[in-house]
Every structure is written in structure tokens, then in C-alpha cells.
Design a protein around this motif. Structure first.
Motif, short mmCIF file in Angstrom:
data_model
loop_
_atom_site.label_atom_id
_atom_site.label_comp_id
_atom_site.label_asym_id
_atom_site.label_seq_id
_atom_site.Cartn_x
_atom_site.Cartn_y
_atom_site.Cartn_z
N GLY A 24 -3.07 2.64 7.72
CA GLY A 24 -2.40 1.32 6.70
C GLY A 24 -1.42 2.07 6.12
N LEU B 78 -4.33 -3.87 3.78
CA LEU B 78 -4.01 -2.44 3.95
C LEU B 78 -2.73 -2.03 4.40
CD1 LEU B 78 -7.05 -2.17 6.01
CD2 LEU B 78 -7.00 -0.65 3.60
N PRO C 121 0.99 -1.24 -0.10
CA PRO C 121 0.22 0.18 -0.09
C PRO C 121 1.00 1.26 0.01
CG PRO C 121 -0.82 -1.43 1.34
CD PRO C 121 0.33 -2.46 1.07
N GLU D 85 -16.41 -2.55 0.80
CA GLU D 85 -15.16 -3.41 0.09
C GLU D 85 -15.10 -1.74 -0.72
OE1 GLU D 85 -13.20 -5.21 -0.27
OE2 GLU D 85 -13.71 -6.18 1.17
N TYR E 192 -12.00 4.45 8.68
CA TYR E 192 -10.52 5.06 9.40
C TYR E 192 -9.35 3.65 9.12
CZ TYR E 192 -7.51 5.70 13.23
OH TYR E 192 -6.25 5.76 13.88
N LEU E 193 -9.94 2.55 9.32
CA LEU E 193 -8.33 1.66 9.05
C LEU E 193 -8.03 1.86 7.73
CD1 LEU E 193 -9.87 -1.14 11.65
CD2 LEU E 193 -8.03 -0.13 12.04
N ALA E 194 -8.92 1.42 6.54
CA ALA E 194 -8.45 1.96 5.13
C ALA E 194 -7.77 3.09 4.86
CB ALA E 194 -9.28 2.07 4.96
N MET F 164 -12.69 0.87 1.14
CA MET F 164 -12.08 1.05 2.08
C MET F 164 -11.29 1.09 0.92
SD MET F 164 -12.84 -0.81 4.73
CE MET F 164 -11.25 -2.06 5.63
N ALA F 165 -11.11 0.74 -0.71
CA ALA F 165 -10.39 0.91 -1.29
C ALA F 165 -10.22 2.61 -1.71
CB ALA F 165 -10.41 0.14 -3.31
N PHE G 201 -0.16 -2.83 7.06
CA PHE G 201 -0.37 -2.61 8.37
C PHE G 201 0.70 -4.10 8.89
CE2 PHE G 201 -4.60 -1.02 8.51
CZ PHE G 201 -4.15 -0.48 9.83
N ARG H 280 -6.79 -2.99 -3.01
CA ARG H 280 -7.94 -3.81 -3.14
C ARG H 280 -8.87 -3.97 -2.56
NH1 ARG H 280 -5.90 -10.01 -2.96
NH2 ARG H 280 -7.63 -9.59 -4.30
N THR H 281 -9.46 -4.78 -4.08
CA THR H 281 -10.81 -4.95 -2.77
C THR H 281 -11.01 -6.45 -3.65
OG1 THR H 281 -12.14 -5.06 -4.92
CG2 THR H 281 -12.12 -3.28 -3.41
N TYR H 282 -12.22 -6.78 -2.90
CA TYR H 282 -11.39 -8.63 -2.40
C TYR H 282 -13.42 -9.14 -3.03
CZ TYR H 282 -7.44 -8.88 0.22
OH TYR H 282 -6.38 -9.10 0.64
N ARG I 177 -7.35 -9.17 5.56
CA ARG I 177 -7.17 -7.90 5.05
C ARG I 177 -6.11 -6.29 5.68
NH1 ARG I 177 -11.32 -5.30 2.10
NH2 ARG I 177 -10.68 -3.89 1.16
#
Lengths: 262, 364
Positions: A119, B202, A90, A169, A114-116, A172-173, B204, A96-98, B198
Motif C-alpha cells: 500500500g 493500507l 498511509p 492485525e 505483503y499487502l500491508a 499488518m500495522a 490502496f 492502524r489496526t481494527y 482495510r
């Protein structure tokens, strides 16, 4: 864990952001990918088509680092990433998405988004909430609105419907503000109306973002793509612009014929 | 349960704990409650790892024991077992915690790539290795253990001071952990719990997060271990063998392994049962003696697992939700819904945590 990166010449780096050379992936005796060569230019919208089991998701896993290729090299933004673990990619701008949603099911939509962002923001290890976190959360809520999850922003993922999870999803990207975005079947399981909205969302993306899209839905894929590659049994069987792909007889035989050309 | 209600209960419990020496007997305060708070602190490290990191660790009592053995080796003088370094008691504490944290970091790094049942088995292995290490390496202990370890002079003749120190450290740990889980690190840890793949994609470093969480939990277990050796004055390898190792996990399960408070509640129930079971009415007639302690605790755990996978805290939450529902009639549905959501957002998978987390095993 090796994280060293070799830097090839910058002349090479300018004309492509993704360069795959003779990528092979073997799962035991099964050759999931075999000798894949692929260049993707900056800002290009590339659709990857192919029947189930063609190796599309494996290709994404190789680019994102979830799988190390058995042979070949992965160069992202001019850097050889063949041995770079997924968590280091990253930083190069990959998101990416899944296909099967991978979300943080006990956390809220806002927490997920937020976590997206964190990172890539290198805020993983901070022990105190700062002003920066508050602005990241603010952005998380904006992204939630962009993917039509505004009203659900404080709900936990557990409580979302399938369609809402797919929207998250993509959120997130988006939240990661990537340079290279890999969308793995973003429209699967969505209703016709939701697919329409999804296509609009993808078309409205910043043109600077390089997009790789796996999609079974030909309408979505051919509408948003500049270029298409078609895969079958771990190899690329056709490349071209959407019109060329529509009229390619081999593609019809292995893919459209069997899939019914929806 | 809403947040203010939870805080109110926490404040009330702390107030009772602080005032307890005024009306409780010396035995109850200095023996029963001090032990409760120490075991609760140790169990909180299990709950923290499990509820927020998705790691059910059986190595916490080992780390608790390592801190104790290190204090024993450092302060012991001629005549006792171990290294007999004869150091100042406070220097010994720093030394013991440093060793414990270093061991926790090493063990955490070794197990950071495992999840679910494999993590559980690996930490069980650590516990067994630790037991035999201190049993067989007589330089540090031997099976007879180290005895006659004195707490620092400040505690001498004032066992209630030790009780207060245990309470204060428990409160600090509880508040600290609740803040930590909302911090960027804590959020990332919860992400690792829910979906490590995941998290890696991202950006981590999942193994690093697991290692740091394990190290931090090791520090908490180490603090509890130091308090325990001051309280107990002795330590032997049997106290960190498989039986007591499982007891600590049982304490966490009784209280509710997805709620931090559960660690101390579980410890309270465990210690009370251990000390007062025979005083229950008719206990003698149905053969409830100390010898049946494990049977009773086993039945209790069985009941908890079947009826309330999130332990006694879960029982309290359900009673509270039901009571709110009765009082508010129809209008209370939204209240119930928010109760539910906060409880899950706070770290709780609603079901038993172990099966949820073993999911991770299949991802690899």
C-alpha cells in the motif's frame, strides 16, 4: 475526490505529529465526538481510555480518514489532512489496526502482510512480480515471525484462531513501517499470557514510532503509555500521566467504577 | 487438487482442442466448439471479476455486444445498417476494442463505489440501457440489427482458422489471468475483494483498482465480442437483451464462478445442451424439445446452487479429493488439507460467492 494538501508552517510541525482541533462528528442526532483538541508529540505513547461508546474508535477513524469529521481539523505531520481520503494517509506514515479484525480472509498470512507493505510502496498497479515483491514477501515472513505467526505463514486467514487474527492485525500495522501507529483494542479477546506477550511487543517497538492505543485492559494501557486521555460521551474528560489517571476520581466514577477496574 | 495436476488437466484439454479438427465433424468444430470457446472467453471476464474482485457483473455481455456493434458499424458498406464506414477489418478491430475499453472504463468508474447487490443492479441497468441504446439509436443499429458482416479475408473459406484463433486467445487469456492474479495488481484486487475498508487504510485506492479490473474485464469481453461477430456475421440488440445477459452469468455459475476454468466448462455444457439435448435417449418421450431448453438449464442451475456452489469445477475437485482419499487411505489427510487450502487461496470463497461479497455492502 479532493486530495489537495495545504502545508502549514514547519515550526508547528516539529512539536507534534497528530494535531486535532475542535473535532466534532455527528451521526444524525448523535454527537459521537464533540470539540476534541489533542496534540501528540513524535514518539509519544498515548493511551485512549473510556467506556464503550465514548468515541474512542470514532477518534481513530477520524485520524485514519475512515470518517470525515463534521467540524474541526486534522493535522498529521504538519499537513492538514481534514479532507484527505483514508487511502492517501498511509503515505504520511499512518497505520492502524481494527478493533474488529479486518483481514483478507481468503489470502494467506504472508499475502496479508505483503499487502500491508505494498500500500505504501506504490506497487499497487504493477502487472509483473519483480525482485522487489520477493523482498517484500521476505519481510512479510519476518513480520509473521515477530507476531508469533511463523508456523502459520502459509495458512489462509480463514483457518486462524481469534488470537492469531489479533496477532496478524498488529503484524499488518508493523509491516507498514508507520511513523504513527493506531492500535484499536489490540488485546481484546486475548488470554492473559497473550496479553503479556502483546505488552512486550508494544514496548519493544521502535521508540521513534508515535503510538496511539485504545485499550480496555488498564494493565496493558498504563504499562505501555507515557500519557493517557480518558474519554466519555464524545469528549475528553481527563488527561495526564498514568499515575495521575489512576488517582483521578472523575475517571474512577465514569470508567473504572463501571468497568470494575480490572 | 495440487498445482501440477491442475496444469496437467489444462494441457490435456488444450491438446484435445488443438487436435479436435482432425477427428471432429466440421459442424462440431466450426459451430459447437467455436461458439463454446467464444462464450467461455466472455464468461471468463465475469469469473475474473467475481472470483478475484468480488464484483458480479451483468454488464459483460453488453461490452461483448458493443465490440460487435462497433465492428459492424466500421466494416459495413452501402446497403447495411449502421454507420457504414467501410473500414479495413483489422482497423475495425482496433476501433471496436478501443470503444469497448473506453465504455468499460467509464462504466467501471461509475460503479466502483458500489459493492454486492448494488453493483449487480447497477450493471444490470447498464445492460438494459445498452439494449435500448442499440435498439433505438438507428444511427448505430436499430432493433433489426446489422447483418452481413464479413470476417477479415484471411478467414474466408477457412472457418477452422477462426476456431484456432478463438482457442489461442482463450489460452492466452486463461494463462494471462492466472499470472495476473498473482501479480501485485492481482493481489491488491483480491485484497479489495476481501476487505475494501482495510485496503483503503493500507493506502490502496480501492475505486481505482475496481475501475481498472472492470476495464480489463471489458477488454476480454470485447475480444470475445469481436470473435463472435466474425463467427456469426450479424448482431442485433436482442442478442444483448436481459435473457442472453443472464445466460452468460448462468454459464459462469454452471462452470463454477470462483474458478477461471469454469467459464469454458460452463460454456461447453451450455452449448452442448443447446445443440444436442434432443438427441438424448428418451428425450422425446418426456417432452425434452428445444422449447424446454430454458427449463433444463434452469434446473441445472438450481442443482448446482444447491449441491455445488462452486459449479462443475467444484464437483470435479470433490471427486478428485475423494479419489485421492480412497487411494491413499489414512495417509492422505494432509494431502486433502493442502488441496483445500490451494483451492481457497486461488480465489475461492468456499460458499456461494454472492452472499460473501454482499458483506461489503454493510461496511459502508
Amino acid at each position: 475526490m479532493t486530495t489537495e494538501v495545504t502545508t502549514p508552517t514547519s515550526i508547528e510541525a516539529a512539536d507534534h505529529v497528530v494535531r486535532l482541533r475542535s473535532i466534532g462528528v455527528a451521526f444524525g442526532g448523535l454527537r459521537a465526538l464533540d470539540g476534541i483538541d489533542l496534540d501528540v508529540a513524535p514518539g509519544e505513547r498515548l493511551a485512549v481510555l473510556g467506556p464503550n461508546g465514548a468515541g474512542k474508535t470514532t477518534l481513530f477513524n477520524v485520524i485514519a480518514g475512515d470518517i470525515r469529521p463534521t467540524t474541526g481539523s486534522v493535522v498529521l505531520c504538519g499537513r492538514d489532512c481534514s479532507h484527505l481520503p483514508s487511502h492517501a494517509r498511509p503515505a504520511l506514515g499512518v497505520a492502524r489496526t481494527y478493533q474488529k479484525t479486518r483481514l483478507f480472509s481468503n489470502l494467506t498470512v504472508e499475502d496479508n502482510l505483503y499487502l500491508a507493505q505494498t500500500g505504501r510502496q506504490r506497487r499497487h498497479l504493477a502487472l509483473f512480480v519483480s525482485e522487489r515483491d520477493r523482498s517484500l514477501r521476505e519481510r512479510a515472513r519476518e513480520v509473521a515471525h515477530r507476531v508469533w505467526l511463523g508456523p502459520m505463514v502459509d495458512a489462509t486467514v480463514d483457518g486462524l484462531s481469534h488470537g492469531q487474527r489479533r496477532q496478524l492485525e498488529i503484524g499488518m500495522a508493523l509491516a507498514a513501517e508507520p511513523d504513527i501507529m493506531l492500535l484499536d483494542e489490540p488485546a481484546s479477546g486475548l488470554s492473559r499470557g497473550e496479553r503479556e506477550r502483546l505488552s512486550e511487543l508494544i514496548e519493544a517497538l521502535d521508540p521513534a514510532i508515535t503510538l496511539l492505543l485504545i485499550e480496555h485492559d488498564m494493565d496493558v494501557a498504563l504499562r505501555v503509555a507515557d500519557r493517557v486521555v480518558v474519554m466519555a460521551d464524545g469528549i475528553i474528560i481527563a488527561r495526564g500521566n498514568p499515575d495521575e489517571i489512576r488517582s483521578n476520581t472523575l475517571v474512577h466514577e465514569v470508567y473504572l467504577g463501571r468497568e470494575g477496574g480490572r | 487438487m495440487n498445482r501440477s495436476w491442475r496444469d496437467l488437466v489444462a494441457v490435456a484439454v488444450v491438446a484435445i482442442l488443438v487436435l479436435l479438427p482432425l477427428f471432429g465433424s466440421a459442424f462440431f468444430v466450426e459451430f459447437v466448439m467455436t461458439r463454446t470457446v467464444i462464450l467461455g472467453l466472455a464468461a471468463s471476464s465475469i469469473v475474473f471479476l467475481s472470483a478475484y474482485g468480488g464484483m458480479v457483473s451483468l454488464a459483460q455481455l453488453l461490452l461483448f455486444g458493443i465490440a460487435g456493434f462497433m465492428v459492424g458499424n466500421a466494416v459495413g458498406e452501402a446497403g447495411s445498417k449502421g454507420l457504414k464506414l467501410g473500414w479495413n477489418a483489422w482497423v475495425a478491430v482496433v476501433f471496436a476494442l478501443a470503444v469497448t475499453v473506453a465504455v468499460a472504463a467509464l462504466l467501471g468508474a461509475l460503479s466502483a463505489r458500489t459493492a454486492g447487490i448494488y453493483f449487480l443492479m447497477l450493471t444490470l441497468t447498464y445492460a438494459v440501457i445498452g439494449y435500448y441504446f442499440f435498439g433505438q439509436v438507428t444511427t448505430f443499429s436499430g432493433f433489426g440489427g446489422i447483418t452481413g458482416i464479413d470476417a477479415p479475408p484471411w478467414f474466408e473459406g477457412h472457418p477452422v482458422r477462426l476456431y484456432y484463433v478463438c482457442v489461442v486467445l482463450s489460452v492466452v487469456t486463461y494463462v494471462g489471468l492466472r499470472l495476473l492474479v498473482r501479480s501485485p495488481f492481482g493481489m491488491a484486487l483480491q485484497g479489495v475483494r476481501d476487505d475494501p475498508v482495510r485496503m483503503a487504510s493500507l493506502g490502496f485506492n480501492v475505486a481505482l483498482h475496481r475501475t481498472l479490473a472492470f476495464t480489463f474485464a471489458g477488454f476480454i469481453a470485447g475480444v470475445a465480442g469481436v470473435l463472435n461477430i466474425w463467427w456469426n456475421g450479424q448482431i442485433d440488440p436482442t442478442s444483448i437483451s436481459i435473457g442472453p445477459t443472464l445466460d452468460l452469468l448462468i454459464i459462469a455459475v454452471i462452470g463454477g464462478i470462483v474458478h477461471l476454468e469454469g467459464a469454458w466448462l460452463g460454456a461447453f455444457v451450455y452449448v452442448m445442451a443447446n445443440n444436442y439435448m434432443r438427441n438424448l435417449p428418451f428425450a422425446d418421450t418426456i417432452g425434452l424439445t428445444e422449447a424446454r431448453f430454458n427449463t433444463v438449464v434452469g434446473l441445472l442451475v438450481l442443482l448446482i446452487m444447491l449441491l455445488s456452489p462452486d459449479g462443475l469445477v467444484g464437483v470435479i475437485l470433490r471427486i478428485r479429493t475423494a479419489a485421492t482419499g480412497l487411494r491413499g487411505d489414512g495417509g492422505s489427510t494432509s494431502d486433502d488439507a493442502s488441496d483445500h487450502q490451494i483451492a481457497t487461496a486461488d480465489g475461492g470463497p468456499k460458499g456461494p460467492p454472492v452472499p460473501t461479497h454482499t458483506r461489503e455492502g454493510s461496511i459502508r
